[in-house]
Design an enzyme around this catalytic site. Structure first.
Site, PDB file in Angstrom:
ATOM      1  N   ARG A 117       0.873  -1.164  -0.105  1.00 18.46           N
ATOM      2  CA  ARG A 117      -0.059   0.008  -0.014  1.00 18.46           C
ATOM      3  C   ARG A 117       0.922   1.297   0.018  1.00 18.46           C
ATOM      4  O   ARG A 117       0.527   2.208  -0.664  1.00 18.46           O
ATOM      5  CB  ARG A 117      -0.890  -0.145   1.113  1.00 18.46           C
ATOM      6  N   LYS A 147      -2.621   6.378   1.576  1.00 16.77           N
ATOM      7  CA  LYS A 147      -2.661   7.057   2.971  1.00 16.77           C
ATOM      8  C   LYS A 147      -1.626   8.053   3.033  1.00 16.77           C
ATOM      9  O   LYS A 147      -0.651   8.065   3.538  1.00 16.77           O
ATOM     10  CB  LYS A 147      -1.992   5.567   3.793  1.00 16.77           C
ATOM     11  N   GLU A 160     -16.352   6.699   4.429  1.00 18.07           N
ATOM     12  CA  GLU A 160     -15.792   6.136   5.605  1.00 18.07           C
ATOM     13  C   GLU A 160     -15.989   6.961   6.783  1.00 18.07           C
ATOM     14  O   GLU A 160     -16.679   8.065   6.935  1.00 18.07           O
ATOM     15  CB  GLU A 160     -14.214   6.566   5.158  1.00 18.07           C
TER      16      GLU A 160
END
Length: 389
Positions: free
Chosen positions: A134, A236, A272
């Protein structure tokens, strides 16, 4: 090469220190000052000592706050270079140029994973390869070089081993491990930084929310949005998190636990919570918003999907209209920090929707399976746990 004294040479012959020196690489020892060698010897004293824990820690009442540990890991490279061997350093402040890319343009990523102490005293990391992948995907999006998967996992292992006395006893919490990748080189015009730093630090943690395992009370935000299509909501990036602080602070001041965001185009589909994914359950169908470029593909999220399917639940990844919250049997959140957090109520446009709360919730069953794997109580058929030697 640094010449060791007789006493240091004697220590180096011990099996524990010899294995640790081999682990961090002789290149590190030959390029550091003698004082740094003393730090390595001190760090090595924690290797293999399962009966030693950090002093003055109330393991029964750990929250999710920063507790400085002993060591952090640092590795650097240039813009057009590749990361090479890094090194352990005492935990502490780092020096950055005022014109560092991360400070001026937010060129940075972070990850989060956890280390666990098993019932048999072995140490484990949970799916660190997925964090590495990721970060690599995020680095491409942010025009940054990134560590290889092997480098990433190796850095986490070394950080955990050097800080093993901070890993809570089984069932008392975990060691939260935070890898950072930042543009540390100076830059004035808008462009990728000239140098990059990969840094790993750790902190013992308990429950993320201050009320522990109590059900969450969420507020649906319909004014601000966490991310937009074409942005960086699916990686992220550090830039994703400060923008939610206003909504989060406003919600908490009104007595809510957190904020549930809607999509920015239709303002109808749930996406989210501030720092975690969301699921809804209706009968035997478990649904979660599809990761369509605005939602972070959480590692805990993916793990729960696999566990649920293994337990014969039907799992759907799809757009979920906010109206479906009205007749859901359960709602819960997932994330590295929160684990699984059941939702007790959701407030949308002044209307409060309440959900059943008991120890028979499906989400708690899923969480029990996840925690059992992480602590080595349940067989890890998925191959998720990486033992730290």
């Amino acid at each position: 090469m640094i010449r060791m004294s007789d006493s240091l040479a004697s220590l180096a012959r011990s099996s524990r220190l010899a294995s640790y020196i081999s682990m961090i690489g002789i290149r590190y020892l030959t390029t550091r000052a003698a004082s740094s060698l003393q730090e390595i010897i001190k760090a090595s004293s924690y290797i293999g000592r399962d009966d030693e824990f950090a002093n003055d820690i109330d393991w029964n009442n750990l929250g999710f706050g920063l507790t400085p540990t002993d060591y952090m890991y640092i590795m650097k490279c240039g813009r057009d270079d590749e990361f090479k061997q890094g090194q352990l350093n005492r935990y502490g402040n780092i020096e950055l140029s005022p014109s560092a890319g991360v400070l001026n343009y937010g060129q940075g990523l972070f990850e989060g994973t956890k280390a666990y102490r098993g019932e048999d005293k072995r140490l484990f990391l949970f799916r660190p390869q997925q964090n590495a992948i990721r970060m690599q995907i995020g680095a491409q999006r942010m025009c940054m070089p990134s560590p290889s998967t092997e480098q990433f996992v190796d850095a986490l292992k070394k950080t955990v081993l050097a800080n093993r006395r901070w890993i809570p006893p089984p069932g008392k919490g975990s060691l939260y491990v935070r890898p950072l990748l930042i543009g540390s080189g100076p830059i004035l015009g808008l462009a990728p930084a000239s140098e990059y730093t990969f840094l790993v630090f750790a902190s013992p943690v308990g429950n993320y929310f201050k009320d522990g395992t109590a059900p969450l009370n969420l507020y649906v935000e319909d004014e601000f949005h966490r991310s937009t299509r074409g942005g960086a909501g699916d990686v992220k990036s550090i830039t994703n998190y400060a923008p939610v602080l206003k909504s989060l602070s406003r919600a908490r001041n009104r007595g809510f636990s957190d904020v549930l965001y809607l999509d920015s185009v239709h303002k109808r589909y749930i996406e989210e919570v501030s720092s975690c994914n969301v699921f809804i359950l209706k009968r035997n169908v478990l649904s979660t918003p599809a990761t369509n470029g605005t939602i972070l593909e959480g590692i805990t999220r993916n793990s729960i999907i696999e566990i649920a399917r293994d337990l014969a639940f039907q799992v759907e990844e799809r757009p979920i209209p906010v109206e479906e919250l009205l007749d859901a049997d359960e709602v819960f959140c997932t994330g590295t920090a929160v684990g699984i957090a059941p939702v007790g109520s959701i407030t949308y446009k002044g209307n409060r929707i309440e959900y059943k709360t008991s120890n028979q919730l499906v989400c708690l069953r899923l969480y029990s399976r996840l925690v059992g794997i992480q602590r080595g109580i349940i067989e890890d058929k998925m191959g998720w746990m990486i033992e730290i030697d």
